[in-house]
Enzyme design. Structure first.
Site, mmCIF file in Angstrom:
data_model
loop_
_atom_site.group_PDB
_atom_site.id
_atom_site.type_symbol
_atom_site.label_atom_id
_atom_site.label_comp_id
_atom_site.label_asym_id
_atom_site.label_seq_id
_atom_site.Cartn_x
_atom_site.Cartn_y
_atom_site.Cartn_z
ATOM 1 N N HIS A 152 -5.792 2.992 -4.395
ATOM 2 C CA HIS A 152 -5.784 3.305 -2.960
ATOM 3 C C HIS A 152 -6.179 4.769 -2.749
ATOM 4 O O HIS A 152 -5.723 5.410 -1.805
ATOM 5 C CB HIS A 152 -4.393 3.037 -2.387
ATOM 6 C CG HIS A 152 -4.381 2.763 -0.906
ATOM 7 N ND1 HIS A 152 -5.289 1.949 -0.271
ATOM 8 C CD2 HIS A 152 -3.535 3.197 0.078
ATOM 9 C CE1 HIS A 152 -5.017 1.889 1.016
ATOM 10 N NE2 HIS A 152 -3.958 2.652 1.257
ATOM 11 N N HIS A 205 -5.210 9.224 -0.317
ATOM 12 C CA HIS A 205 -5.286 8.372 0.876
ATOM 13 C C HIS A 205 -6.407 8.842 1.802
ATOM 14 O O HIS A 205 -6.276 8.918 3.020
ATOM 15 C CB HIS A 205 -3.949 8.367 1.622
ATOM 16 C CG HIS A 205 -3.740 7.151 2.476
ATOM 17 N ND1 HIS A 205 -4.076 7.103 3.800
ATOM 18 C CD2 HIS A 205 -3.237 5.928 2.175
ATOM 19 C CE1 HIS A 205 -3.778 5.913 4.305
ATOM 20 N NE2 HIS A 205 -3.272 5.176 3.329
ATOM 21 N N HIS A 250 3.698 -2.497 3.115
ATOM 22 C CA HIS A 250 3.794 -1.133 2.593
ATOM 23 C C HIS A 250 5.107 -0.940 1.853
ATOM 24 O O HIS A 250 6.153 -1.444 2.285
ATOM 25 C CB HIS A 250 3.699 -0.097 3.726
ATOM 26 C CG HIS A 250 2.378 -0.107 4.431
ATOM 27 N ND1 HIS A 250 2.078 -1.006 5.432
ATOM 28 C CD2 HIS A 250 1.266 0.676 4.281
ATOM 29 C CE1 HIS A 250 0.841 -0.785 5.877
ATOM 30 N NE2 HIS A 250 0.326 0.226 5.192
ATOM 31 N N ASP A 287 0.824 -1.215 0.000
ATOM 32 C CA ASP A 287 0.000 0.000 0.000
ATOM 33 C C ASP A 287 0.857 1.264 0.000
ATOM 34 O O ASP A 287 2.019 1.262 0.415
ATOM 35 C CB ASP A 287 -0.904 0.033 1.238
ATOM 36 C CG ASP A 287 -2.089 -0.900 1.101
ATOM 37 O OD1 ASP A 287 -2.127 -1.671 0.131
ATOM 38 O OD2 ASP A 287 -2.967 -0.859 1.978
ATOM 39 N N ASP A 288 0.217 2.358 -0.438
ATOM 40 C CA ASP A 288 0.686 3.740 -0.253
ATOM 41 C C ASP A 288 1.752 4.204 -1.236
ATOM 42 O O ASP A 288 2.193 5.352 -1.166
ATOM 43 C CB ASP A 288 1.196 3.992 1.173
ATOM 44 C CG ASP A 288 0.129 3.793 2.220
ATOM 45 O OD1 ASP A 288 -1.050 3.696 1.839
ATOM 46 O OD2 ASP A 288 0.478 3.713 3.422
#
Length: 718
Positions: free
Chosen positions: A144, A148, A245, A93-94
């Site tokens: 995503h 965020h 991540h 993620d991210d």
């Protein structure tokens, strides 16, 4: 005051064009800052696992909370699926992150593992090359959101914006479209709240499948490699979707844990796959349409331009701040030194007592001409007064003649403009020393005497007096009063010390007639004949000085429209004079001082600094919306405090009561904007090569006698 007839070949510049250009620029600037503020300062920086879900679960179907991590909330019937046994869908993620994502990709290639990357739209826009690499190496892409954002708490419009813009950015960056979505701050299916379920259903209507997780490595906590491996290791043989991540901080522990986890899991018979392979979903990621690719490129370009715009604005703000502080320090230091030397003795110290000719150009000045002439006749220095009636139609000349004041002559001529009227007065002058006065100005009894004392020095060719606002009652009057005292007079002290005085004001100035004759008298090629004349004298080698004790009271515009017309003419005329005398920059002697000191000062602080002012205002609004508003207000308060300190000092130097300074903060919201718009309009007019027509100022006849302290007190009380 006389009026200049319109130039024969002058063309009026359509103001609409200027304002359309300025408005368009401000709209673009505001839009760029709004986009940058949204994508950077509304970004959800908290890690997914840091927020704990709150709220009830009553509306979430039991089949969903007890089901798998991949959820299809279709209106026809909700369903979820689990990964195949002994299958781990590795997800990150991210990202993408320019430092950590390449290292993750390198490690996955060595481990021969494919993963799914749930990317943030703004990160993709900044690093499209990394997104393309993810796709090229066979990994899967999921959404995503753009910034965020927590989809469970955002409004419907923002939720749609977050998803659609991310979809377009992916299309522009990598040419793909994906229905896979991992909502920020989500976890397992069993933890879905009512708000999150509503968001999942809404995103399904937009075509997205929600992908949650079954294992959370908690690598965002950086608990240590062993803890990350333990959190990521399946307890049985059931399939898992593992959350890790590749952005959001130091991912060293994540990389080390991966290098241990993958071989260990493979040794237990687990295989690693993308999300779609793990749940047997038919190839969800597909090529984006050409239209979406083009839109995506446009979005990415807009985001990059907004970043660039902010970078440019930041430097411009530094420049504006530096110029403001530099001007404040320079003028205050100069004023302090000038105040210590205010009692200079000129020449050999012998007072100048010779008579003076006072020339008053007048065009339709019946409202205030009587007060002006009477104040001149009341001077404690011998004077002859010549009123040059420049074709008035309101009986100005008749009024002056009816007064039958001793030493006052009236000369009538056809309307030819103020410079022509002054030249007529020069030809008729009886004395070498000449004072020029506007028809709306009232002199103090000792003003002429103080004004001519510097002529004891044979190098002095002109003297600027101290013009003060007489009609200072009301907010607009106070603002102009502050500007005259704090702006004009502080500047004149600096120019005096630097020997580069660019303007002797038409309201109160004295000249050597021989010096004026040597440069050919007054010119009518600019709208600021006083500035043009002063610069011409400096370039001819004469020194121009400031005598603050020679006080005259002048009428200031009483309406915003009249103020605009006056300052527009002043500013445009000053630009004309600066261009006309630009050769002074490369000359020596007194002319070089005017060029390298005076013209440079005018260019920096009266042209460039006002041009930066709209950027400052727009950024201030940006800061109030997207940054810390208290910090922005603190900077603004500091700026006002600096101006107030300058004001108090300038008022003390001019022996003025500080009462009107209470209105200084309000000046930042109307008056300041009007002044920089005047400069912008003037610069546009000059660059376009058009000539501005002369516009006569309104006369109110508000000055009958020189204002005193009582008037100040009355104005402050109002």
């Amino acid at each position: 005051m006389s009026r200049r007839p319109p130039p024969r070949r002058a063309r009026q510049l359509p103001l609409r064009t200027h304002w359309m250009v300025l408005t368009l620029l401000l709209i673009c600037l505001t839009g760029a800052l709004a986009l940058h503020g949204y994508t950077n300062h509304l970004f959800g920086h908290a890690p997914d696992g840091e927020r704990q879900a709150t709220g009830g679960h009553s509306t979430v179907p039991a089949a969903i909370t007890a089901g798998g991590p991949v959820i299809d909330a279709a209106p026809a019937g909700e369903r979820s699926v689990r990964p195949k046994a002994r299958t781990i869908a590795l997800t990150f993620d991210d990202g993408p992150d320019p430092k950590w994502t390449p290292q993750v990709l390198d490690l996955l290639r060595r481990l021969d593992v494919k993963a799914t990357f749930f990317v943030v739209g703004t990160q993709v826009a900044e690093h499209p090359d990394l997104t393309r690499r993810i796709v090229a190496e066979g990994h899967q892409i999921g959404v995503h959101t753009l910034t965020h954002a927590d989809l469970a708490t955002t409004s419907r419009w923002r939720r749609s914006l977050e998803l659609r813009q991310t979809e377009l950015i992916l299309a522009g960056a990598a040419g793909i479209s994906t229905p896979l979505l991992r909502p920020p701050y989500s976890s397992e299916a069993s933890a879905i709240t009512d708000a999150e379920w509503a968001a999942i259903r809404a995103t399904r209507q937009a075509g997205y499948l929600t992908v949650l997780s079954t294992l959370d490595s908690e690598d965002w906590r950086r608990p240590g490699v062993a803890a990350i491996v333990a959190n990521s290791t399946p307890k049985g043989t059931a399939g898992q979707i593992l959350l890790m991540h590749d952005s959001g901080g130091d991912r060293t522990q994540t990389l080390a844990a991966l290098s241990k986890l993958v071989p260990a899991a493979k040794a237990r018979g687990f295989r690693f796959a993308t999300v779609s392979d793990a749940v047997a979903l038919p190839a969800p990621v597909h090529k984006a349409s050409t239209a979406d690719r083009l839109r995506g490129h446009a979005v990415i370009t807009a985001i990059r331009l907004s970043d660039g715009a902010l970078a440019v604005i930041t430097w411009l703000l530094y420049a504006a701040g530096a110029l403001s502080v530099l001007r404040a320090l320079t003028t205050v230091i100069a004023a302090k030194r000038h105040a210590r030397e205010r009692f200079w003795t000129w020449g050999d110290g012998t007072p100048v007592t010779e008579p003076v000719t006072v020339i008053v150009p007048a065009y339709n000045e019946s409202a205030g001409i009587e007060a002006a002439v009477r104040s001149l006749v009341a001077s404690d220095h011998p004077v002859e007064v010549i009123v040059v009636d420049d074709g008035s139609t309101d009986g100005t000349a008749d009024l002056v003649e009816s007064l039958r004041l001793p030493g006052v002559r009236v000369i009538r001529q056809r309307n030819a403009g103020k410079p022509a009227a002054l030249n007529t007065g020069l030809l008729a002058a009886s004395y070498e020393l000449v004072v020029m006065v506007d028809g709306d100005t009232v002199f103090e009894p000792d003003a002429v005497r103080w004004l001519v004392q510097p002529f004891a020095d044979p190098a002095v060719g002109a003297v600027s007096g101290n013009a003060k606002v007489g009609n200072r009652r009301g907010l607009l009057g106070r603002w102009q009063h502050i500007e005259y005292v704090v702006g004009f007079n502080l500047d004149r002290r600096l120019f005096d010390l630097a020997e580069c005085m660019p303007t002797v004001p038409g309201a109160v100035g004295a000249f050597r007639r021989s010096a004026l004759q040597r440069i050919g008298g007054l010119s009518d090629v600019t709208l600021a004949e006083d500035t043009d004349l002063t610069m011409a004298l400096c370039r001819d080698g004469w020194r121009v000085v400031y005598e603050e004790r020679a006080v005259a009271w002048t009428e200031a515009p009483a309406s915003l429209g009249a103020l605009w017309r006056q300052r527009y003419r002043w500013c445009y005329g000053t630009l004309q004079a600066m261009w006309k005398h630009r050769g002074a920059w490369v000359q020596g002697g007194q002319s070089g001082k005017l060029g390298r000191r005076g013209l440079t000062y005018l260019l920096l602080f009266q042209v460039l600094l006002p041009l930066l002012a709209p950027v400052v205002d727009v950024f201030a609004l940006y800061g109030l919306v997207f940054l810390n508003p208290w910090r922005v207000l603190g900077v603004w308060a500091g700026f006002v405090a600096l101006q107030l300190a300058m004001g108090l000092y300038a008022f003390r130097l001019d022996t003025e009561r500080p009462g009107p300074l209470w209105s200084l903060p309000l000046q930042q919201f109307v008056y300041r904007q009007l002044m920089y718009l005047v400069v912008i309009q003037s610069v546009f007019t000059a660059l376009a090569g058009h000539r501005l027509r002369w516009q006569r100022m309104e006369r109110y006849g508000s000055l009958s006698t020189p204002p005193g302290p009582a008037d100040d007190l009355a104005g402050a009380a109002r």
